[in-house]
Motif scaffolding. Structure first.
Motif, short mmCIF file in Angstrom:
data_model
loop_
_atom_site.label_atom_id
_atom_site.label_comp_id
_atom_site.label_asym_id
_atom_site.label_seq_id
_atom_site.Cartn_x
_atom_site.Cartn_y
_atom_site.Cartn_z
N PHE A 145 0.85 -1.20 0.00
CA PHE A 145 0.00 0.00 0.00
C PHE A 145 0.88 1.25 0.00
O PHE A 145 0.67 2.18 -0.78
N GLY A 146 1.89 1.26 0.86
CA GLY A 146 2.83 2.38 0.89
C GLY A 146 3.63 2.48 -0.40
O GLY A 146 3.94 3.58 -0.87
N GLY A 147 3.96 1.34 -1.00
CA GLY A 147 4.70 1.34 -2.25
C GLY A 147 3.90 1.96 -3.39
O GLY A 147 4.45 2.69 -4.22
N ILE A 148 2.60 1.67 -3.43
CA ILE A 148 1.74 2.26 -4.47
C ILE A 148 1.68 3.77 -4.29
O ILE A 148 1.80 4.55 -5.25
N ASN A 149 1.52 4.23 -3.04
CA ASN A 149 1.45 5.66 -2.77
C ASN A 149 2.74 6.36 -3.22
O ASN A 149 2.69 7.40 -3.89
N GLY A 150 3.89 5.78 -2.88
CA GLY A 150 5.16 6.40 -3.26
C GLY A 150 5.36 6.43 -4.75
O GLY A 150 5.86 7.42 -5.31
N SER A 151 4.95 5.36 -5.43
CA SER A 151 5.10 5.32 -6.88
C SER A 151 4.19 6.32 -7.58
O SER A 151 4.61 7.00 -8.53
N LEU A 152 2.95 6.44 -7.12
CA LEU A 152 2.04 7.44 -7.69
C LEU A 152 2.59 8.85 -7.49
O LEU A 152 2.58 9.68 -8.41
N PHE A 153 3.08 9.12 -6.30
CA PHE A 153 3.59 10.44 -5.96
C PHE A 153 4.77 10.83 -6.86
O PHE A 153 4.81 11.93 -7.42
N THR A 154 5.72 9.92 -7.00
CA THR A 154 6.94 10.26 -7.73
C THR A 154 6.77 10.18 -9.25
O THR A 154 7.24 11.06 -9.97
N SER A 155 6.09 9.16 -9.75
CA SER A 155 5.95 9.02 -11.21
C SER A 155 5.13 10.16 -11.80
O SER A 155 5.41 10.63 -12.90
N SER A 156 4.14 10.64 -11.05
CA SER A 156 3.35 11.78 -11.55
C SER A 156 4.23 13.01 -11.72
O SER A 156 4.01 13.83 -12.63
N ARG A 157 5.27 13.15 -10.89
CA ARG A 157 6.18 14.31 -11.01
C ARG A 157 7.04 14.19 -12.26
O ARG A 157 7.43 15.20 -12.84
N MET A 158 7.38 12.95 -12.67
CA MET A 158 8.11 12.80 -13.93
C MET A 158 7.26 13.26 -15.10
O MET A 158 7.74 13.98 -15.99
N ASN A 176 -5.43 25.89 -5.44
CA ASN A 176 -5.44 25.99 -3.97
C ASN A 176 -4.59 24.92 -3.29
O ASN A 176 -3.95 25.18 -2.28
N ARG A 177 -4.60 23.71 -3.86
CA ARG A 177 -3.93 22.59 -3.19
C ARG A 177 -2.49 22.43 -3.67
O ARG A 177 -1.71 21.68 -3.06
N PHE A 178 -2.12 23.07 -4.77
CA PHE A 178 -0.76 23.04 -5.30
C PHE A 178 -0.28 21.61 -5.59
O PHE A 178 0.89 21.28 -5.37
N THR A 179 -1.19 20.78 -6.05
CA THR A 179 -0.84 19.41 -6.42
C THR A 179 -1.05 19.24 -7.93
O THR A 179 -1.96 19.82 -8.51
N PRO A 180 -0.20 18.43 -8.60
CA PRO A 180 -0.32 18.23 -10.05
C PRO A 180 -1.45 17.24 -10.38
O PRO A 180 -1.21 16.11 -10.79
N ILE A 181 -2.68 17.67 -10.21
CA ILE A 181 -3.83 16.78 -10.35
C ILE A 181 -3.90 16.11 -11.73
O ILE A 181 -4.11 14.90 -11.81
N PRO A 182 -3.74 16.85 -12.86
CA PRO A 182 -3.82 16.16 -14.16
C PRO A 182 -2.77 15.06 -14.31
O PRO A 182 -3.07 13.98 -14.84
N ALA A 183 -1.54 15.30 -13.85
CA ALA A 183 -0.49 14.28 -13.96
C ALA A 183 -0.83 13.07 -13.10
O ALA A 183 -0.59 11.92 -13.50
N LEU A 184 -1.39 13.30 -11.93
CA LEU A 184 -1.79 12.20 -11.05
C LEU A 184 -2.93 11.39 -11.67
O LEU A 184 -2.91 10.15 -11.64
#
Length: 510
Positions: A320-333, A353-361
């Motif tokens: 579960f933690g591995g999926i979260n980390g992969s989503l977080f980092t790969s979306s930044r690429m 407002n949230r300053f997150t890359p929603i489309p990439a995620l």
């Protein structure tokens, strides 16, 4: 490929900038990742289900317990050397996107795009799909004690897990890093339990297979090819060590925290991997370990009795933690690729407002959900594993090229060139062996990567696209902006000035 201004891959300056930047919006990615969360990203991405489920690959090919432990230690050292090289690149080219950004700036746009293309097309969607299926398998295991869960049930739970974590990552960077911190701590506690039980076993005198006379007693003949394969599998087990470089721009004090996180995390993972394997061998013979498809579960059944359920739960939490980390980092690429004009501009936008890359995620999540629908993902992983490792070497070679091309470039961290040379020698050994042992698989992987060449020239290099096409893409981008409430991030000059001051301070200290 995108309707906004783009930067063709130049011949290679790390300080190259796009003279036609999109209009600023006044918002930007926030620096919310501290040292603890940075360590959580590295450790959480490296330690997935492998160390719990099947560390037998290294042992099976090493042919003895002693050599297997040496391989685990050696690959940890090589990983640390590679991470050290990436640390220099990360503070020299302080961009999110990791090796994609480094390869693009050093070797040009086409090389960077091919790295992005293979990651976009196969590597991250398949890896995330496999990890999420492992998660659902271990969650559902207690509900199906006498049989296997249905394939549709596994895929449905995997999809729910992906959607939940994508929502968390879209909602808040802080929430995403907290999830990573908590689940990384959980998997380390589970592995700590395994190591402590191993120490108890040793204190009881159960260390037959750790005695030198027996540790190097081969259960099959030593073979150079199999030993090379053991090194290759050991290296893959450390995969994820470079993920922190994908989120450099969101690191607090990156010039200090990037190398510190690497220096803390890689030795910690190496220690955990080696001593977890030591613990396993105190409770199981090599034959028993090789016969198990879930080593930690078998280990728990032997030593924990009624508490053996802890191990399947630990695997589920780890994945579960591995999926979260992969989503977080790969979306930044993908965010970084879109910002450079290599992907649609919408993917480079962040929530106002949230300053997150929603489309990439969302893009990362959708591509993974599509991969869950295919039965060929494991085959694809075999094909592109070679390419993924290929780019590690290309990136480290880029460090040497950059030293020659721009010797006076500011480098807050400057490692001896001996280290990238050592890494490249090891890398070349594994690459040559991969080509020799599986030429067809490697060639298919190269062919998949090269499908990105026409896409690059049509989507990126060709600037004067038909007006109707440009207008259509522009309308789709506008619609995506309204649906996700996102804008193109600003290049905050004050933040840039602060980063320069921070870099100068670190250089003075060093």
């Amino acid at each position: 490929m995108d309707d906004g201004p783009r930067q063709r891959g130049s011949s290679g300056s790390s300080t190259a900038t796009n003279s036609k930047q999109p209009e600023s919006s006044g918002v930007a990615l926030k620096k919310e990742i501290g040292l603890l969360s940075a360590c959580g990203i590295i450790v959480g991405n490296i330690i997935g289900s492998g160390i719990f489920v099947s560390p037998k690959g290294v042992l099976e090919n090493a042919s003895s317990v002693g050599l297997a432990l040496i391989i685990w230690i050696s690959t940890g050292v090589i990983t640390a050397i590679g991470a050290l090289c990436y640390a220099e690149l990360g503070v020299t080219i302080p961009k999110s996107g990791g090796d994609y950004s480094y390869v693009k700036d050093i070797f040009g746009g086409l090389a960077g795009f091919l790295r992005l293309w293979i990651a976009l097309l196969v590597i991250y969607p398949t890896n995330q799909a496999v990890i999420s299926l492992t998660f659902s398998n271990y969650v559902l295991q207690p509900l199906f004690p006498t049989c296997f869960a249905t394939e549709s049930g596994l895929r449905l739970l995997a999809a729910v897990c992906l959607l939940l974590l994508t929502w968390v990552n879209c909602f808040s960077v802080r929430w995403a890093t907290r999830v990573q911190d908590i689940f990384t701590a959980g998997k380390l506690l589970a592995l700590g339990l395994i190591i402590i039980m191993g120490i108890v076993q040793i204190c009881k005198g159960n260390y037959y297979w750790l005695e030198p006379a027996h540790a190097f007693e081969p259960f099959q003949d030593y073979d150079v090819g199999r030993i090379a394969l053991a090194f290759l599998q050991g290296s893959f087990a450390y995969g994820g060590w470079n993920f922190l470089n994908y989120v450099t721009e969101e690191l607090i004090d990156p010039y200090r925290n990037l190398p510190r996180a690497i220096f803390i995390s890689i030795p910690l993972v190496t220690f955990v991997y080696v001593f977890a394997n030591v613990a396993y061998i105190t409770a199981m013979s090599p034959t028993e370990l090789l016969a198990s498809n879930a080593v930690a579960v078998t280990f728990g059944e032997k030593l924990l009795g009624v508490m053996s359920w802890i191990m399947p739960i630990s695997v589920a939490l780890s994945t579960f933690g591995g999926i979260n980390g992969s989503l977080f980092t790969s979306s930044r690429m993908f965010f970084a690729g879109a910002r450079e004009g290599h992907l649609p501009r919408l993917l480079a936008m962040i929530h106002v407002n949230r300053f997150t890359p929603i489309p990439a995620l969302l893009f990362t999540c959708i591509s993974t959900l599509l991969m869950l629908c295919t039965s060929d993902m494991y085959t694809l992983i075999n094909y592109v594993g070679f390419i993924n490792y290929l780019f590690y070497g290309v990136t480290v070679a880029g460090q040497i090229v950059l030293r020659i091309r721009q010797p006076d470039l500011s480098r807050p961290i400057k490692v001896s060139l001996v280290w990238p040379v050592i890494y490249l020698l090891f890398w070349a050994f594994l690459l040559v062996f991969s080509l020799y042992s599986q030429p067809m698989v490697c060639c298919i992987g190269l062919a998949i990567m090269l499908t990105g060449v026409p896409v690059y020239y049509l989507g990126v290099y060709w600037e004067n696209k038909p007006q109707k096409f440009t207008h259509f893409v522009g309308k789709m981008t506008g619609l995506g902006q309204k649906l996700c409430l996102v804008v193109y991030p600003a290049e905050d000059e004050r933040r840039t000035d602060a980063a320069e001051e921070q870099r100068d301070e670190v250089e003075e200290e060093l």
